[in-house]
Design a protein around this motif. Structure first.
Motif, PDB file in Angstrom:
ATOM      1  N   ASN A  53       0.836  -1.194   0.000  1.00 43.14           N
ATOM      2  CA  ASN A  53       0.000   0.000   0.000  1.00 43.14           C
ATOM      3  C   ASN A  53       0.875   1.250   0.000  1.00 43.14           C
ATOM      4  N   ASN A  54       1.948   1.225   0.783  1.00 43.57           N
ATOM      5  CA  ASN A  54       2.855   2.364   0.860  1.00 43.57           C
ATOM      6  C   ASN A  54       3.549   2.588  -0.484  1.00 43.57           C
ATOM      7  N   SER A  55       3.942   1.525  -1.170  1.00 42.25           N
ATOM      8  CA  SER A  55       4.606   1.684  -2.461  1.00 42.25           C
ATOM      9  C   SER A  55       3.626   2.213  -3.503  1.00 42.25           C
ATOM     10  N   GLN A  56       2.371   1.830  -3.433  1.00 35.46           N
ATOM     11  CA  GLN A  56       1.364   2.373  -4.344  1.00 35.46           C
ATOM     12  C   GLN A  56       1.171   3.863  -4.101  1.00 35.46           C
ATOM     13  N   GLN A  57       1.194   4.283  -2.845  1.00 32.55           N
ATOM     14  CA  GLN A  57       1.071   5.702  -2.530  1.00 32.55           C
ATOM     15  C   GLN A  57       2.262   6.485  -3.072  1.00 32.55           C
ATOM     16  N   ASN A  58       3.458   5.901  -2.984  1.00 27.44           N
ATOM     17  CA  ASN A  58       4.651   6.559  -3.505  1.00 27.44           C
ATOM     18  C   ASN A  58       4.562   6.729  -5.013  1.00 27.44           C
ATOM     19  N   ILE A  59       4.048   5.720  -5.702  1.00 26.61           N
ATOM     20  CA  ILE A  59       3.883   5.804  -7.157  1.00 26.61           C
ATOM     21  C   ILE A  59       2.873   6.894  -7.500  1.00 26.61           C
ATOM     22  N   ALA A  60       1.779   6.941  -6.775  1.00 24.09           N
ATOM     23  CA  ALA A  60       0.761   7.967  -7.015  1.00 24.09           C
ATOM     24  C   ALA A  60       1.318   9.356  -6.750  1.00 24.09           C
ATOM     25  N   ASN A  61       2.068   9.504  -5.664  1.00 25.33           N
ATOM     26  CA  ASN A  61       2.664  10.801  -5.335  1.00 25.33           C
ATOM     27  C   ASN A  61       3.655  11.240  -6.399  1.00 25.33           C
ATOM     28  N   SER A  62       4.453  10.320  -6.908  1.00 24.60           N
ATOM     29  CA  SER A  62       5.426  10.697  -7.935  1.00 24.60           C
ATOM     30  C   SER A  62       4.714  11.060  -9.231  1.00 24.60           C
ATOM     31  N   SER A  63       3.596  10.397  -9.547  1.00 24.39           N
ATOM     32  CA  SER A  63       2.833  10.751 -10.738  1.00 24.39           C
ATOM     33  C   SER A  63       2.253  12.154 -10.619  1.00 24.39           C
ATOM     34  N   ILE A  64       1.746  12.484  -9.452  1.00 24.89           N
ATOM     35  CA  ILE A  64       1.190  13.819  -9.221  1.00 24.89           C
ATOM     36  C   ILE A  64       2.294  14.859  -9.312  1.00 24.89           C
ATOM     37  N   GLN A  65       3.458  14.570  -8.767  1.00 22.39           N
ATOM     38  CA  GLN A  65       4.566  15.513  -8.830  1.00 22.39           C
ATOM     39  C   GLN A  65       5.020  15.739 -10.269  1.00 22.39           C
ATOM     40  N   GLN A  66       5.017  14.686 -11.075  1.00 23.89           N
ATOM     41  CA  GLN A  66       5.393  14.838 -12.482  1.00 23.89           C
ATOM     42  C   GLN A  66       4.380  15.709 -13.221  1.00 23.89           C
ATOM     43  N   LEU A  67       3.107  15.539 -12.928  1.00 13.54           N
ATOM     44  CA  LEU A  67       2.081  16.372 -13.548  1.00 13.54           C
ATOM     45  C   LEU A  67       2.226  17.823 -13.124  1.00 13.54           C
ATOM     46  N   GLU A  68       2.511  18.048 -11.853  1.00 11.27           N
ATOM     47  CA  GLU A  68       2.679  19.411 -11.354  1.00 11.27           C
ATOM     48  C   GLU A  68       3.828  20.120 -12.054  1.00 11.27           C
ATOM     49  N   LYS A  69       4.876  19.389 -12.407  1.00 10.77           N
ATOM     50  CA  LYS A  69       6.006  19.988 -13.114  1.00 10.77           C
ATOM     51  C   LYS A  69       5.614  20.404 -14.525  1.00 10.77           C
ATOM     52  N   ARG A  70       4.673  19.695 -15.139  1.00 11.82           N
ATOM     53  CA  ARG A  70       4.273  19.986 -16.510  1.00 11.82           C
ATOM     54  C   ARG A  70       3.261  21.123 -16.595  1.00 11.82           C
ATOM     55  N   ILE A  71       2.571  21.404 -15.506  1.00  2.94           N
ATOM     56  CA  ILE A  71       1.545  22.447 -15.504  1.00  2.94           C
ATOM     57  C   ILE A  71       2.154  23.737 -14.983  1.00  2.94           C
ATOM     58  N   PRO A  72       2.164  24.785 -15.802  1.00  4.93           N
ATOM     59  CA  PRO A  72       2.739  26.044 -15.320  1.00  4.93           C
ATOM     60  C   PRO A  72       1.846  26.683 -14.269  1.00  4.93           C
TER      61      PRO A  72
END
Length: 51
Positions: A6-25
């Motif tokens: 469960n913790n590793s799934q949360q880390n994957i989700a968090n990294s996906s959100i962080q990658q999206l945040e970098k792409r959105i100005p």
């Protein structure tokens, strides 16, 4: 073991959100206000032309 999975799934989700945040100005509040005002003005122009 369930907690680790469960913790590793949360880390994957968090990294996906962080990658999206970098792409959105970041958008300032004034830009959003200008966008809304522009939409309202355009709608008023259309209403007056077709009225």
């Amino acid at each position: 073991m369930f907690n680790l999975k469960n913790n590793s799934q949360q880390n994957i989700a968090n990294s996906s959100i962080q990658q999206l945040e970098k792409r959105i100005p970041p958008v300032s509040d004034q830009a959003l206000i200008d966008l809304v005002n522009g939409i309202q003005i355009n709608q008023n122009i259309l209403n007056s032309r077709f009225a």
